[in-house]
Design a protein around this motif. Structure first.
Motif, PDB file in Angstrom:
ATOM      1  N   TYR A   1     -42.523   7.661  44.018  1.00  0.00           N
ATOM      2  CA  TYR A   1     -43.552   7.450  45.010  1.00  0.00           C
ATOM      3  C   TYR A   1     -43.238   7.530  46.376  1.00  0.00           C
TER       4      TYR A   1
ATOM      5  N   GLN B   1     -49.431   6.032  39.819  1.00  0.00           N
ATOM      6  CA  GLN B   1     -49.361   4.614  39.771  1.00  0.00           C
ATOM      7  C   GLN B   1     -50.250   3.982  38.910  1.00  0.00           C
TER       8      GLN B   1
ATOM      9  N   THR C   1     -54.006  -2.748  39.873  1.00  0.00           N
ATOM     10  CA  THR C   1     -52.925  -3.579  40.109  1.00  0.00           C
ATOM     11  C   THR C   1     -53.164  -4.748  41.120  1.00  0.00           C
TER      12      THR C   1
ATOM     13  N   PHE D   1     -55.794   2.783  41.889  1.00  0.00           N
ATOM     14  CA  PHE D   1     -54.523   2.216  41.936  1.00  0.00           C
ATOM     15  C   PHE D   1     -54.550   0.779  42.464  1.00  0.00           C
TER      16      PHE D   1
ATOM     17  N   ALA E   1     -50.612  -1.320  46.552  1.00  0.00           N
ATOM     18  CA  ALA E   1     -51.693  -0.663  46.434  1.00  0.00           C
ATOM     19  C   ALA E   1     -52.809  -0.740  47.640  1.00  0.00           C
TER      20      ALA E   1
ATOM     21  N   GLY F   1     -43.065  -1.292  47.502  1.00  0.00           N
ATOM     22  CA  GLY F   1     -43.078  -1.294  46.156  1.00  0.00           C
ATOM     23  C   GLY F   1     -41.970  -2.113  45.526  1.00  0.00           C
TER      24      GLY F   1
ATOM     25  N   SER G   1     -46.958   1.471  52.188  1.00  0.00           N
ATOM     26  CA  SER G   1     -47.065   1.321  50.553  1.00  0.00           C
ATOM     27  C   SER G   1     -45.559   1.827  49.822  1.00  0.00           C
TER      28      SER G   1
ATOM     29  N   ASP H   1     -52.530   3.083  35.813  1.00  0.00           N
ATOM     30  CA  ASP H   1     -52.506   3.099  34.153  1.00  0.00           C
ATOM     31  C   ASP H   1     -53.571   2.035  33.791  1.00  0.00           C
TER      32      ASP H   1
END
Length: 208
Positions: free
Chosen positions: A50, A96, A152, A148, A157, A208, A204, A98
């Motif tokens: 990322y 990112q 999350t 994203f 995000a 993370g 961002s 899912d």
């Protein structure tokens, strides 16, 4: 903290120089602001995919800034540079994600993009296709960041989504300024939203 103060001062000096000069300050501080953000990613973030993708996006944004600032405006090379930057950002955001798609978001972003394109259409001339492609790419970049965030609800995000939306605002104002005609507040609107967008995307990468 000092790094972000340097970013803030550099961006402010560029905006001030756009209105009052000197020209060397205008040319120096725009790319320097992005270079400082790159340094923040390199020194403050984890070495992961990322962060590398965001770093690549910042690098191509820097290239785009230089092309658009040159005395003989290189709009197409600048547009292509930012197009590549948005592709890097898009890949970073989508990697990112899912979870389950939220389809109202692309519908909303798509509708806004179509309206913007139609408003610009009479003035685009031979740039119709490049500008249309660019609008589509930045819209899906914002879509990726939005998915994203909604998947999350992380701070990382949220920074990414906020940055993507501000990038759309900045580029929309820039497009209207270029194709519809300049107005005095355009520089401060374009550059303040642009620097904030890049700053949030940078955040961002280190949160993370």
């Amino acid at each position: 903290m000092l790094s972000w103060l340097a970013v803030w001062c550099s961006g402010l000096l560029h905006i001030n120089a756009a209105y009052k000069g000197p020209r060397w300050q205008f040319y120096l501080f725009k790319p320097l602001t992005i270079a400082l953000m790159m340094l923040i990613v390199v020194t403050g973030g984890e070495a992961n995919t990322y962060a590398y993708l965001v770093l690549a996006g910042l690098l191509f944004s820097l290239f785009g800034d230089v092309f658009l600032m040159l005395p003989k405006d290189r709009f197409i090379p600048g547009l292509l540079s930012f197009l590549v930057a948005h592709i890097f950002y898009s890949v970073a955001f989508w990697l990112q994600f899912d979870g389950t798609m939220v389809w109202w978001l692309p519908s909303l972003l798509g509708a806004a993009s179509v309206i913007i394109f139609l408003l610009l259409l009479p003035n685009l001339g031979p740039l119709l296709v490049p500008v249309g492609v660019y609008i589509a790419v930045i819209a899906q970049m914002a879509w990726g960041a939005g998915e994203f965030w909604m998947n999350t609800h992380s701070q990382m995000a949220a920074y990414a989504f906020g940055g993507a939306l501000l990038f759309m605002v900045s580029d929309t104002v820039l497009a209207f300024e270029r194709f519809k005609g300049p107005f005095r507040a355009s520089v401060v609107l374009v550059m303040s939203t642009y620097f904030c967008a890049q700053g949030l995307i940078t955040l961002s990468a280190i949160s993370g």
